[in-house]
Each structure stands twice: as structure tokens, then as C-alpha cells.
Design an enzyme around this catalytic site. Structure first.
Site, PDB file in Angstrom:
ATOM      1  N   SER A  48       0.807  -1.223   0.000  1.00 56.94           N
ATOM      2  CA  SER A  48       0.000   0.000   0.000  1.00 56.94           C
ATOM      3  C   SER A  48       0.839   1.271   0.000  1.00 56.94           C
ATOM      4  O   SER A  48       0.364   2.333  -0.424  1.00 56.94           O
ATOM      5  CB  SER A  48      -0.934   0.005   1.218  1.00 56.94           C
ATOM      6  OG  SER A  48      -0.195  -0.125   2.416  1.00 56.94           O
ATOM      7  N   GLY A  85      -2.077  -4.263   1.178  1.00 54.49           N
ATOM      8  CA  GLY A  85      -2.208  -5.469   1.984  1.00 54.49           C
ATOM      9  C   GLY A  85      -1.259  -6.588   1.604  1.00 54.49           C
ATOM     10  O   GLY A  85      -1.235  -7.636   2.256  1.00 54.49           O
ATOM     11  N   ASN A 113       3.648  -5.311   5.825  1.00 53.12           N
ATOM     12  CA  ASN A 113       2.504  -6.116   6.266  1.00 53.12           C
ATOM     13  C   ASN A 113       2.947  -7.412   6.942  1.00 53.12           C
ATOM     14  O   ASN A 113       2.229  -7.939   7.796  1.00 53.12           O
ATOM     15  CB  ASN A 113       1.590  -6.419   5.072  1.00 53.12           C
ATOM     16  CG  ASN A 113       0.865  -5.175   4.591  1.00 53.12           C
ATOM     17  OD1 ASN A 113       0.227  -4.465   5.355  1.00 53.12           O
ATOM     18  ND2 ASN A 113       0.987  -4.886   3.301  1.00 53.12           N
ATOM     19  N   ASP A 194      -5.046   6.628  10.125  1.00 52.94           N
ATOM     20  CA  ASP A 194      -4.704   5.291  10.627  1.00 52.94           C
ATOM     21  C   ASP A 194      -3.316   5.243  11.249  1.00 52.94           C
ATOM     22  O   ASP A 194      -2.917   4.219  11.815  1.00 52.94           O
ATOM     23  CB  ASP A 194      -4.831   4.244   9.515  1.00 52.94           C
ATOM     24  CG  ASP A 194      -3.886   4.498   8.343  1.00 52.94           C
ATOM     25  OD1 ASP A 194      -2.995   5.368   8.445  1.00 52.94           O
ATOM     26  OD2 ASP A 194      -4.042   3.810   7.309  1.00 52.94           O
ATOM     27  N   HIS A 197      -0.286   4.934   7.161  1.00 49.05           N
ATOM     28  CA  HIS A 197      -0.020   5.329   5.779  1.00 49.05           C
ATOM     29  C   HIS A 197       0.253   6.825   5.685  1.00 49.05           C
ATOM     30  O   HIS A 197      -0.509   7.626   6.236  1.00 49.05           O
ATOM     31  CB  HIS A 197      -1.214   4.968   4.890  1.00 49.05           C
ATOM     32  CG  HIS A 197      -1.470   3.499   4.814  1.00 49.05           C
ATOM     33  ND1 HIS A 197      -2.376   2.860   5.649  1.00 49.05           N
ATOM     34  CD2 HIS A 197      -0.927   2.544   4.022  1.00 49.05           C
ATOM     35  CE1 HIS A 197      -2.382   1.571   5.359  1.00 49.05           C
ATOM     36  NE2 HIS A 197      -1.513   1.348   4.386  1.00 49.05           N
TER      37      HIS A 197
END
Length: 221
Positions: A48, A85, A113, A194, A197
Site C-alpha cells: 500500500s 495489503g 505487512n 490510521d 499510511h
């Protein structure tokens, strides 16, 4: 005799004209060839962070990076091969079709991830190794972007995970950027809600910090 002389002169003029035409044609063909080969492709192969999660496409990492490299004088097209992801294992599984059309360079950014999910560092290491080996088999220069495990994974996990990237860069003798999120990780103003990011400003800082290394990387190949 006069006719032969006239024919000879005519032939000479034709030959000179043809030679000049051939030289001019070759010159333009060479220009077209050089122009066609000037633009090279850098594929950002990652998760991502390269995909541009949560951002308009115009603000994504690959778009900002392409603009920065072109501003630095490089005729480079940066292609987005990021999948939100994705893990290192997932990247390995899709590598062949993601790089199916070939590439002049690859920026490899995977592993964030893996760490967030607590995947064994040995698994991450093996997947990244195989990705690098496959790219080297295709004679594609690779720059490896490092990642760091979050502190909540514990010191042992963190130490084992963080060692992966510098050790692989040394093992395969590839270009290395130590930490993709350098200067951005854990800075609220540079990240989305979040806290994982980067936002537009965060991406801009990543690009600013990474561009000199990428310019050197591209210029050396």
C-alpha cells in the site's frame, strides 16, 4: 563520347545525392532510436505504501516520484505495481505477471505487512530472496527499500526482522535505501488517520529523501 560523359556526370550527381540522402536518413533514424530508448521504466513493486492507499492517484508515491526524477533530469516513467495489503509472499506469487512486460529498474518495497501480521522473519527473508533472485535472473537492477518492525512486536522479533534488509542488500550486492518511511513514521502530521499510511505531505518527504539515492541508482545502470 559526349553521351558517355553526360551519362557519367549524371551518374555521379545521382550517387552524391543518394549518399547525402542515405546519411540524412541514417541521422534521423539514429535520433528516433535514441529518443525511443530515452524513457526508461522503473517499476515500484510493493504494498500500500507504493500503491498510494488513501490518496488521490495524483498524490500517490509513484506519481510524486516520477515528477521528482524527471525534475532531476532523468527521463523515467515510474509504474505503480503496489498492491495494498500485500506481503512479501504475496509479492513473490505475483512477480512474474507484475513484471511481465519487463522493466529497466525495480524498486522493491515489501515487508511492512509481514511485520504488522507477525509473520516469521525467516519467511519474509526467503520470499524477498526469491524475488531478488528472479529479478537478477532477468538482469533487472533492483533497489531494495528497507522496512522496520513496529516496537510492539518485541525486541527479539524487531531485531531479527530489521536485519533482513541490510543483509540481503549486502548478499546480493544491490542498491539499498535503509528505511522507506524515514522521517515520516510515527509523525502524526505526515500520516493519515490510521497512523500507518503517509499523507500527501508524508509521501512528498519520502520522495524528497529517496530521490538522491534513486538518481544515483538509475545513473549507475
Amino acid at each position: 563520347m559526349q553521351k558517355q560523359k553526360h551519362d557519367f556526370l549524371a551518374y555521379g550527381k545521382f550517387t552524391r545525392f543518394f549518399n547525402i540522402f542515405a546519411v540524412v536518413a541514417l541521422f534521423f533514424l539514429q535520433i528516433q532510436s535514441v529518443t525511443a530508448n530515452e524513457t526508461r521504466r522503473l517499476v515500484a513493486f510493493g504494498d500500500s505504501l507504493t500503491a498510494g492507499y488513501g490518496l488521490p492517484q495524483t498524490e500517490a508515491f509513484t506519481v510524486q516520484l516520477e515528477a521528482a526524477l524527471q525534475k532531476a533530469g532523468l527521463d523515467i516513467k515510474v509504474e505503480n505495481a503496489g498492491v495494498s495489503g500485500d506481503t512479501s509472499t504475496g509479492g513473490l506469487q505475483r512477480l512474474d505477471w507484475a513484471i511481465g512486460n519487463g522493466a529497466d529498474f525495480v524498486l522493491l518495497e515489501l515487508g511492512a505487512n509481514d511485520a504488522l501480521r507477525g509473520i516469521e522473519p525467516s519467511v519474509t527473508r526467503k520470499s524477498l530472496m526469491k524475488i531478488i533472485e528472479k529479478l537478477q535472473e532477468k538482469d533487472i537492477p533492483v533497489m531494495l527499500a528497507g522496512m522496520k518492525a513496529p516496537p510492539n512486536m518485541g525486541p527479539e522479533y524487531q531485531e531479527e526482522f530489521d536485519r533482513i534488509y541490510p543483509e540481503l542488500a549486502k548478499k546480493y550486492k544491490i542498491a539499498f535505501y535503509p528505511f522507506f518511511l524515514e522521517g515520516v513514521a510515527s509523525i502524526p502530521d505526515l500520516n493519515q488517520e490510521d497512523a500507518i499510511h503517509p499523507n500527501k505531505e508524508g509521501v512528498a518527504l519520502i520522495v524528497e529523501k529517496m530521490t538522491p539515492s534513486l538518481v544515483e541508482f538509475v545513473s549507475n545502470h
